[in-house]
Scaffold this active site. Structure first.
Site, mmCIF file in Angstrom:
data_model
loop_
_atom_site.group_PDB
_atom_site.id
_atom_site.type_symbol
_atom_site.label_atom_id
_atom_site.label_comp_id
_atom_site.label_asym_id
_atom_site.label_seq_id
_atom_site.Cartn_x
_atom_site.Cartn_y
_atom_site.Cartn_z
ATOM 1 N N ARG A 104 -45.587 9.814 -154.023
ATOM 2 C CA ARG A 104 -45.871 11.247 -154.020
ATOM 3 C C ARG A 104 -44.618 12.014 -154.396
ATOM 4 O O ARG A 104 -43.590 11.893 -153.727
ATOM 5 C CB ARG A 104 -46.373 11.688 -152.642
ATOM 6 C CG ARG A 104 -46.901 13.107 -152.607
ATOM 7 C CD ARG A 104 -47.473 13.444 -151.250
ATOM 8 N NE ARG A 104 -46.467 13.391 -150.195
ATOM 9 C CZ ARG A 104 -46.709 13.699 -148.926
ATOM 10 N NH1 ARG A 104 -47.922 14.040 -148.559
ATOM 11 N NH2 ARG A 104 -45.750 13.634 -148.027
ATOM 12 N N THR A 108 -43.698 18.398 -156.213
ATOM 13 C CA THR A 108 -45.047 18.867 -156.567
ATOM 14 C C THR A 108 -46.122 18.364 -155.615
ATOM 15 O O THR A 108 -47.242 18.877 -155.605
ATOM 16 C CB THR A 108 -45.412 18.409 -157.980
ATOM 17 O OG1 THR A 108 -45.518 16.968 -158.002
ATOM 18 C CG2 THR A 108 -44.356 18.840 -158.985
ATOM 19 N N ASP A 200 -42.265 9.145 -141.989
ATOM 20 C CA ASP A 200 -42.580 8.427 -143.223
ATOM 21 C C ASP A 200 -42.777 6.953 -142.894
ATOM 22 O O ASP A 200 -41.831 6.253 -142.529
ATOM 23 C CB ASP A 200 -41.446 8.599 -144.239
ATOM 24 C CG ASP A 200 -41.790 8.020 -145.596
ATOM 25 O OD1 ASP A 200 -42.045 6.791 -145.668
ATOM 26 O OD2 ASP A 200 -41.803 8.771 -146.579
ATOM 27 N N ASP A 203 -40.565 4.417 -144.892
ATOM 28 C CA ASP A 203 -39.164 4.423 -144.481
ATOM 29 C C ASP A 203 -38.971 3.736 -143.138
ATOM 30 O O ASP A 203 -37.986 3.013 -142.928
ATOM 31 C CB ASP A 203 -38.641 5.862 -144.405
ATOM 32 C CG ASP A 203 -38.432 6.473 -145.782
ATOM 33 O OD1 ASP A 203 -38.331 5.710 -146.757
ATOM 34 O OD2 ASP A 203 -38.372 7.715 -145.873
#
Length: 209
Positions: A104, A108, A200, A203
């Site tokens: 992603r 944007t 995340d 991560d």
């Protein structure tokens, strides 16, 4: 959210709470994700058809039931979906495995495909798409688009945590896709992260931040 199933189970709630804790390390985080995926798969595979087979017990012959897991395809979205694949493959060891690489764009929030390797897909294949976080929905929508372009008709999305925005986006685009999650959280923040979420997932799994 007619296509959403939140799998409500004490074991899932317990394990997910540990995953949310910011102090949980990557080893335990990976193990918990695999375990929760296995539990989610129990419900997500409930619609699979069984075929009757004759089996001989030590006492007599009887009729049993088998799933043809060679018609099942497991597709994790890289990176974080890889650990989920380990969980579902414990239940369906003969399933085919495809991989879709999507990230992603942080500016944007749009999905960018960088890799796709899939087994042959057709009307008969049951495809399980795996992605821990259903946030904006753009990654899942992109992955479903890729699967359909390659011939998939029966697609089930399995995620750990979803935001309402992501569920609604997927349902609006693909009404035929069922979604199974461990939890439906409150909302997205301005950066597209699920609140309260768990950060995340990629991560935390691979200690890349």
């Amino acid at each position: 959210m007619k296509n959403l199933v939140v799998v409500d189970h004490p074991l899932i709630k317990h394990k997910l709470t540990i995953m949310r804790d910011k102090n949980t390390g990557p080893k335990e985080f990976r193990e918990l994700l695999r375990e929760i995926t296995l539990l989610l798969a129990y419900e997500a595979t409930r619609h699979l058809k069984c075929e009757e087979v004759e089996v001989e017990t030590p006492i007599t012959k009887t009729i049993g039931y088998r799933i043809n897991d060679k018609d099942i395809v497991v597709v994790p979205i890289l990176r974080a979906g890889l650990v989920m694949a380990d969980g579902i493959l414990e239940l369906l060891p003969n399933a085919s495995v495809g991989h879709i690489g999507i990230y992603r764009d942080p500016e944007t929030l749009q999905a960018v495909e960088y890799y796709a390797k899939l087994p042959p897909l057709n009307d008969d294949k049951e495809v399980f798409l795996l992605d821990p976080m259903l946030a904006t929905g753009v990654s899942s929508i992109k992955a479903i688009e890729i699967l359909k372009e390659n011939g998939a008709k029966k697609i089930t999305l399995v995620a750990l945590i979803a935001a309402p925005e992501g569920v609604e986006a997927v349902e609006k685009k693909y009404e035929d896709v069922k979604i199974y999650v461990a939890a439906l959280d409150e909302r997205l923040n301005d950066h597209g992260y699920i609140i309260p979420g768990l950060g995340d997932a990629g991560d935390r799994l691979f200690r890349t931040k």
